[in-house]
Structures are given as C-alpha cells and as structure tokens.
Write a protein that holds these residues in place. Structure first.
Motif, PDB file in Angstrom:
ATOM      1  N   ALA A   1       0.883  -1.039  -0.244  1.00 36.87           N
ATOM      2  CA  ALA A   1       0.034  -0.063  -0.119  1.00 36.87           C
ATOM      3  C   ALA A   1       0.882   1.236  -0.149  1.00 36.87           C
ATOM      4  CB  ALA A   1      -0.787  -0.164   1.043  1.00 36.87           C
ATOM      5  N   ALA A   2       1.944   0.970   0.696  1.00 32.82           N
ATOM      6  CA  ALA A   2       2.785   2.222   0.794  1.00 32.82           C
ATOM      7  C   ALA A   2       3.404   2.527  -0.573  1.00 32.82           C
ATOM      8  CB  ALA A   2       3.824   2.280   1.787  1.00 32.82           C
ATOM      9  N   ILE A   3       3.959   1.594  -1.299  1.00 37.53           N
ATOM     10  CA  ILE A   3       4.466   1.774  -2.776  1.00 37.53           C
ATOM     11  C   ILE A   3       3.685   2.390  -3.686  1.00 37.53           C
ATOM     12  CG2 ILE A   3       5.682   0.383  -4.346  1.00 37.53           C
ATOM     13  CD1 ILE A   3       6.958  -1.582  -2.176  1.00 37.53           C
ATOM     14  N   VAL A   4       2.380   1.693  -3.557  1.00 34.14           N
ATOM     15  CA  VAL A   4       1.266   2.174  -4.569  1.00 34.14           C
ATOM     16  C   VAL A   4       1.085   3.535  -4.308  1.00 34.14           C
ATOM     17  CG1 VAL A   4      -1.141   1.710  -5.049  1.00 34.14           C
ATOM     18  CG2 VAL A   4       0.242  -0.193  -4.888  1.00 34.14           C
ATOM     19  N   ARG A   5       0.831   3.906  -3.036  1.00 34.02           N
ATOM     20  CA  ARG A   5       0.530   5.276  -2.670  1.00 34.02           C
ATOM     21  C   ARG A   5       1.847   6.124  -3.281  1.00 34.02           C
ATOM     22  NH1 ARG A   5       1.100   5.277   2.500  1.00 34.02           N
ATOM     23  NH2 ARG A   5      -0.759   4.444   2.803  1.00 34.02           N
ATOM     24  N   TYR A   6       2.961   5.841  -3.018  1.00 35.00           N
ATOM     25  CA  TYR A   6       4.081   6.554  -3.629  1.00 35.00           C
ATOM     26  C   TYR A   6       4.299   6.907  -5.183  1.00 35.00           C
ATOM     27  CZ  TYR A   6       9.155   7.322  -5.012  1.00 35.00           C
ATOM     28  OH  TYR A   6      10.071   7.730  -5.661  1.00 35.00           O
ATOM     29  N   TYR A   7       3.930   5.509  -5.783  1.00 37.92           N
ATOM     30  CA  TYR A   7       3.686   5.718  -7.234  1.00 37.92           C
ATOM     31  C   TYR A   7       2.541   6.611  -7.730  1.00 37.92           C
ATOM     32  CZ  TYR A   7       7.494   2.514  -8.614  1.00 37.92           C
ATOM     33  OH  TYR A   7       8.723   1.678  -8.525  1.00 37.92           O
ATOM     34  N   LEU A   8       1.238   6.374  -7.255  1.00 40.14           N
ATOM     35  CA  LEU A   8       0.289   7.225  -7.568  1.00 40.14           C
ATOM     36  C   LEU A   8       0.380   8.728  -7.420  1.00 40.14           C
ATOM     37  CD1 LEU A   8      -2.758   5.273  -6.159  1.00 40.14           C
ATOM     38  CD2 LEU A   8      -1.941   5.352  -8.522  1.00 40.14           C
TER      39      LEU A   8
ATOM     40  N   ILE B   1       3.495  10.198  -7.758  1.00 41.66           N
ATOM     41  CA  ILE B   1       4.207  10.449  -8.721  1.00 41.66           C
ATOM     42  C   ILE B   1       3.391  10.629  -9.931  1.00 41.66           C
ATOM     43  CG2 ILE B   1       6.174   9.652 -10.176  1.00 41.66           C
ATOM     44  CD1 ILE B   1       7.590   8.501  -7.793  1.00 41.66           C
ATOM     45  N   LEU B   2       2.478   9.880 -10.367  1.00 45.02           N
ATOM     46  CA  LEU B   2       1.945   9.772 -11.589  1.00 45.02           C
ATOM     47  C   LEU B   2       0.723  11.066 -11.562  1.00 45.02           C
ATOM     48  CD1 LEU B   2       1.017   5.983 -11.805  1.00 45.02           C
ATOM     49  CD2 LEU B   2       2.377   7.315 -13.350  1.00 45.02           C
ATOM     50  N   SER B   3       0.140  11.245 -10.533  1.00 47.62           N
ATOM     51  CA  SER B   3      -0.658  12.455 -10.391  1.00 47.62           C
ATOM     52  C   SER B   3       0.128  13.704 -10.598  1.00 47.62           C
ATOM     53  CB  SER B   3      -1.355  12.513  -9.160  1.00 47.62           C
ATOM     54  OG  SER B   3      -0.742  12.542  -8.092  1.00 47.62           O
ATOM     55  N   THR B   4       1.311  13.773 -10.069  1.00 50.21           N
ATOM     56  CA  THR B   4       1.978  14.977 -10.254  1.00 50.21           C
ATOM     57  C   THR B   4       2.505  15.088 -12.012  1.00 50.21           C
ATOM     58  OG1 THR B   4       2.951  14.916  -8.070  1.00 50.21           O
ATOM     59  CG2 THR B   4       4.186  15.942  -9.684  1.00 50.21           C
ATOM     60  N   GLU B   5       3.061  14.067 -12.507  1.00 49.33           N
ATOM     61  CA  GLU B   5       3.170  14.352 -13.768  1.00 49.33           C
ATOM     62  C   GLU B   5       2.192  14.507 -14.735  1.00 49.33           C
ATOM     63  OE1 GLU B   5       4.951  10.308 -14.484  1.00 49.33           O
ATOM     64  OE2 GLU B   5       7.009  10.822 -14.026  1.00 49.33           O
TER      65      GLU B   5
ATOM     66  N   PRO C   1      -5.208  10.465  -9.784  1.00 48.91           N
ATOM     67  CA  PRO C   1      -5.142   9.112 -10.360  1.00 48.91           C
ATOM     68  C   PRO C   1      -6.601   8.223 -10.437  1.00 48.91           C
ATOM     69  CG  PRO C   1      -4.355   8.900  -8.109  1.00 48.91           C
ATOM     70  CD  PRO C   1      -4.534  10.427  -8.507  1.00 48.91           C
ATOM     71  N   THR C   2      -6.714   7.283 -11.374  1.00 50.48           N
ATOM     72  CA  THR C   2      -8.000   6.658 -11.334  1.00 50.48           C
ATOM     73  C   THR C   2      -7.898   5.502 -10.447  1.00 50.48           C
ATOM     74  OG1 THR C   2      -7.273   5.406 -13.185  1.00 50.48           O
ATOM     75  CG2 THR C   2      -8.346   7.295 -13.829  1.00 50.48           C
TER      76      THR C   2
END
Length: 224
Positions: free
Chosen positions: A81-88, A90-94, A99-100
């Motif tokens: 969950a922590a890793i997915v939160r981190y990637y989301l 980054i993706l939302s910032t980019e 995110p969806t």
C-alpha cells in the motif's frame, strides 16, 4: 513439578504464537451504490492464536478518494500500500490530475503478481474518480484483477457468501449500502475467530470521503 511443567508448556505456546507472521486474518468488504462506494472492515490483527492489535485500521488510503482494504500478512500489505501510494503520487504530479481507481488497482495487481511467491497479500481496491465514477477491484492471492459491483475478502468472508448473495442488489441507496456492509462485517465478527474488534467503514463519492466507526459494544449481537 506439574505446575512448573504446565507453566513452561503454556509459555512455549505463547512463544510459538509470537513467532508466527502477523496477519490481518480479517473481514474486508466494498460495495458500490449509485454515485459512490461503501467500504468496511473489522479491526483485529493476529499472530498465531494471539490478538496483537484490536483496533487495526485496515482501510488504507492510497489517494484522496481511493482506498485499499488489506488481508493477508500485515507487513506485506502495508508495504504494498505504501509503494502504490508513492507511485500514484508521482503519476498524479506528472499528469497534473488525480489518479483513477483502475490505475491504482493495476499497480496493486502488478506487485501482487510479480512477487506472488514471496508475498501473502489479498487486496480490495475501491474508490471514486471523475473518469469512471465509483469502482471496485478485487486482487486476490496470485495477482489476478477482477472488477466487481461488490467484493469481500479475508477469513471472515467465508461466512458471508450466502448472506451477500441473498441481500445484494444493484443500485442500492447509500443507506442500504451502509446497512449491508456493517451487517455483513458484524456477522463475520460473530462467527470468525480471526475477525473482531470494532467496525470501521467509509463512504466515498464525488464529494470526498466520510469515515465512521462502530465500537465493539455497538456491534449487533446476532445470538440474543
């Protein structure tokens, strides 16, 4: 001498239980209604036969309106969950937009599938986004991904299939959904030794997230 042996035997049982992986032997649930999602879970975390936490929060946010519900190894599911939160993040910032739910669910699926031989993690990913509206994805052990109108998981779910099949219906109201989820989790707590504590539930829609708690003395007793 008999008393000492009994004490040592009980002490060894406790030590054996503590050596077991900490697991959220649990009941998790998410149900879609017209316009939103209701998610719910119990709060018991166990290690062997020992209860190591009575008030675990298993409704884990990974974005503003996206939650993961965790069952399996507590350490594994927390880290994923922590890793997915981190990637989301980054993706939302980019992308410059939130995110969806589908994006979050596929990230969970990727980690659960790639590391399926090393992790014990079953996830329900649910939430609301402007693209697809309310969505629920079940990611069981092994890393499959299934979009469903409702999903249940954890050890307590084995007691709920009949209740859910009999009571679920399409296009429930928000109030009907809340009653459906809280009754189901309460029934699982009454039957499943690995589920217990309090009931946490949340309502997720276009306006945001509304969280609630039903304390142990308020959980309906189905045997009176």
């Amino acid at each position: 001498m008999e008393t000492v042996e009994l004490y040592n035997s009980q002490e060894q049982i406790v030590l054996d239980d503590l050596s077991e992986p900490v697991k959220t032997g649990t009941t998790i649930m998410a149900v879609q209604y017209k316009g939103g999602i209701v998610i719910g879970a119990d709060s018991r975390t166990t290690s062997g036969a020992l209860i190591v936490n009575r008030v675990t929060d298993k409704l884990t946010p990974v974005a503003d309106k996206i939650f993961s519900l965790r069952s399996g190894s507590a350490a594994d599911t927390q880290e994923i969950a922590a890793i997915v939160r981190y990637y989301l993040n980054i993706l939302s910032t980019e992308q410059g937009k939130p995110p969806t739910v589908k994006m979050a669910a596929n990230l969970f699926r990727q980690f659960c599938y790639v590391y399926k031989n090393y992790l014990l993690a079953s996830i329900i990913c649910a939430g609301y986004d402007e693209t697809d509206g309310p969505s629920i994805y079940s990611i069981p052990l092994g890393g499959a991904i299934i979009k469903q109108p409702y999903a249940i998981g954890g050890s307590g779910s084995t007691y709920l299939y009949g209740y859910c099949d009999a009571n679920f219906k399409e296009d429930m109201t928000k109030e009907e959904c809340v009653s459906f989820v809280t009754n189901a989790v309460g029934l699982a707590i009454a039957r499943d030794g690995s589920s217990g504590g309090i009931i946490r539930y949340a309502i997720i829609d276009s306006d945001g997230v509304e969280r609630h708690t039903i304390y142990g003395d308020q959980v309906k007793n189905y045997f009176k």
